[in-house]
Design an enzyme around this catalytic site. Structure first.
Site, mmCIF file in Angstrom:
data_model
loop_
_atom_site.group_PDB
_atom_site.id
_atom_site.type_symbol
_atom_site.label_atom_id
_atom_site.label_comp_id
_atom_site.label_asym_id
_atom_site.label_seq_id
_atom_site.Cartn_x
_atom_site.Cartn_y
_atom_site.Cartn_z
ATOM 1 N N GLU A 1 0.831 -1.193 0.000
ATOM 2 C CA GLU A 1 0.000 0.000 0.000
ATOM 3 C C GLU A 1 0.873 1.253 0.000
ATOM 4 O O GLU A 1 1.991 1.245 0.519
ATOM 5 C CB GLU A 1 -0.888 0.018 1.238
ATOM 6 C CG GLU A 1 -1.837 -1.155 1.257
ATOM 7 C CD GLU A 1 -2.784 -1.125 2.435
ATOM 8 O OE1 GLU A 1 -3.466 -2.121 2.639
ATOM 9 O OE2 GLU A 1 -2.826 -0.110 3.144
ATOM 10 N N CYS B 1 3.385 8.424 1.244
ATOM 11 C CA CYS B 1 3.907 7.412 2.162
ATOM 12 C C CYS B 1 4.047 6.104 1.391
ATOM 13 O O CYS B 1 3.084 5.641 0.773
ATOM 14 C CB CYS B 1 2.948 7.243 3.338
ATOM 15 S SG CYS B 1 3.450 5.949 4.478
ATOM 16 N N CYS C 1 6.234 -7.616 7.020
ATOM 17 C CA CYS C 1 7.380 -7.171 7.821
ATOM 18 C C CYS C 1 7.699 -8.244 8.854
ATOM 19 O O CYS C 1 6.796 -8.874 9.403
ATOM 20 C CB CYS C 1 7.049 -5.854 8.523
ATOM 21 S SG CYS C 1 8.441 -5.175 9.459
ATOM 22 N N CYS D 1 6.268 -5.603 15.583
ATOM 23 C CA CYS D 1 5.788 -4.627 16.574
ATOM 24 C C CYS D 1 4.334 -4.993 16.906
ATOM 25 O O CYS D 1 3.528 -5.210 15.994
ATOM 26 C CB CYS D 1 5.847 -3.216 16.000
ATOM 27 S SG CYS D 1 7.498 -2.761 15.462
ATOM 28 N N CYS E 1 1.123 -3.162 15.459
ATOM 29 C CA CYS E 1 1.099 -2.982 14.009
ATOM 30 C C CYS E 1 0.599 -4.243 13.340
ATOM 31 O O CYS E 1 1.162 -5.320 13.558
ATOM 32 C CB CYS E 1 2.501 -2.659 13.520
ATOM 33 S SG CYS E 1 2.673 -2.748 11.735
ATOM 34 N N CYS F 1 -1.970 5.766 10.134
ATOM 35 C CA CYS F 1 -0.881 5.003 10.741
ATOM 36 C C CYS F 1 -1.422 3.948 11.693
ATOM 37 O O CYS F 1 -2.219 4.239 12.565
ATOM 38 C CB CYS F 1 0.024 5.927 11.521
ATOM 39 S SG CYS F 1 0.918 7.037 10.476
HETATM 40 FE FE1 SF4 Z 1 7.351 -3.593 10.711
HETATM 41 FE FE2 SF4 Z 1 4.997 -2.638 11.527
HETATM 42 FE FE3 SF4 Z 1 7.116 -2.557 13.156
HETATM 43 FE FE4 SF4 Z 1 7.015 -0.970 10.980
HETATM 44 S S1 SF4 Z 1 5.645 -0.881 12.784
HETATM 45 S S2 SF4 Z 1 8.790 -2.192 11.682
HETATM 46 S S3 SF4 Z 1 5.948 -2.317 9.521
HETATM 47 S S4 SF4 Z 1 6.099 -4.414 12.383
#
Ligand code: SF4
Length: 374
Positions: free
Chosen positions: A108, A121, A128, A132, A135, A351
């Protein structure tokens, strides 16, 4: 020319001027034609070799047969009531001798118009691996790294889609899916094209790379002659707290991360930006603000406070008084702090929001996720 054939070995996109010159030389053409292609691609944003009027007709015809300009394909486009546009972009796969060497993926990008500028962005990985906990990209795991062509291509697609209404200034933030410093080579190749005055001509002041705090990558970026501004996604005021939401902190704990930041060579105009997602009841207490101010006291730093967007994850939106109190404490300690409300919330472009609309398998087999805070 197909816009979606990144498997083609002669994709002209994402190559440096030297690589394009070598490519021209290999075709038996004068090497300087490579520079002309680069100019047409990035300064003029021409995505059909037939329209590259700076090239002779026979070469245009030849490139039409032997090369492609493989832009990401807009799979879906969601326009927010605040003007932000969220793109779901399909990226092609690649094969070598019939064997898949790069799988198709979906990422995206978000275009955010403002009064005198636009901010785009972009993603640097599909999915990923950093995990985190606030996220939802993390729930995908890493699908694959993006190529330089796919990274710069997101900016080109978003600009092209708004060609008729572009403002004079473009900002690019590498804050979409993925950890940019874990896809270093492709990211830096794309950044060089974005920041090249003969390329996309976006200035370093208007380009920001955001990391979860990959120390070797930050040290490497520090050596680059051409580099964007650096933002660190911190989100906690102690190791204990950060460990609980960012497992990467066990590998690169706060004190080591801040030592790395202290030796990072800032340019005279530059601040380090620390991003701090305010999770209601978790990291938004006045004591957190005081600890944060102490941690950053010796750095040339500013803080972007990002109130958590309500979504599927088990965190709460911080209340407005707590946000203001947090900002006030930081400012009193002489740390510039700004509250950044996300754009495009109604199209799930903000976000840290979950793209619940599309989190299932899409038709190409790729899963989709949200634009994330790093
Ligand atoms: Fe990866 Fe999401 Fe952490 Fe960014 S916030 S490094 S996309 S897990």
């Amino acid at each position: 020319m197909s816009p979606h054939e990144s498997g083609n070995p002669h994709n002209l996109l994402g190559k440096s001027p030297d690589e394009l010159r070598e490519f021209m030389h290999a075709l038996g053409e004068p090497a300087y034609r490579g520079g002309q292609i680069y100019h047409a691609l990035y300064a003029e944003r021409r995505f059909d070799v037939a329209a590259m009027s700076n090239l002779p007709a026979p070469l245009r015809e030849r490139l039409g047969r032997e090369a492609v300009i493989a832009l990401p394909e807009i799979r879906r486009r969601y326009e927010s009531s605040d003007g932000a546009v969220r793109y779901v972009l399909a990226l092609g796969g690649a094969e070598d001798l019939g064997v898949a060497i790069q799988k198709p993926a979906t990422v995206e990008a978000v275009f955010m118009p403002e009064e005198n500028r636009q901010t785009i962005c972009i993603s640097t990985q599909a999915g990923c691996a950093v995990d985190c906990h606030f996220c939802l990209t993390a729930t995908l795991g890493l699908v694959r790294n993006l190529t330089a062509a796919e990274i710069v291509g997101q900016v080109l697609v978003a600009l092209e889609d708004h060609r008729a209404y572009l403002k004079p200034q473009t900002n690019v933030v590498l804050m979409g899916q993925g950890e940019p410093l874990l896809n270093y080579d492709a990211v830096i190749t794309a950044v060089r094209i974005l920041l090249d005055p003969n390329g996309m001509a976006i200035t370093p002041k208007h380009t920001t790379l955001s990391t979860s705090g990959i120390i070797p990558g930050i040290d490497r970026l520090a050596q680059e002659k051409v580099r964007p501004k650096l933002a660190i996604s911190l989100n906690a005021s102690s190791n204990e707290q950060r460990d609980a939401i960012m497992p990467i902190n066990r590998k690169y704990p706060i004190e080591k991360l801040l030592e790395t930041c202290a030796r990072y060579p800032l340019r005279p105009w530059e601040h380090l930006t620390f991003e701090y997602v305010l999770l209601g009841g978790f990291n938004d207490a006045p004591d957190d603000a005081r600890r944060l101010a102490k941690l950053l006291a010796n750095l040339r730093a500013k803080i972007n406070l990002i109130p958590w967007n309500p979504g599927e994850l088990p965190y709460e939106e911080p209340n407005a008084e707590r946000i203001e109190e947090f900002r006030r404490i930081l400012n009193e300690k002489h740390i510039p702090a700004f509250v950044r409300y996300s754009r495009g919330q109604d199209v799930m472009a903000a976000c840290g929001q979950l793209a619940v609309l599309e989190s299932k398998q899409d038709s190409s087999g790729s899963r989709l996720s949200q634009i994330s805070p790093t």
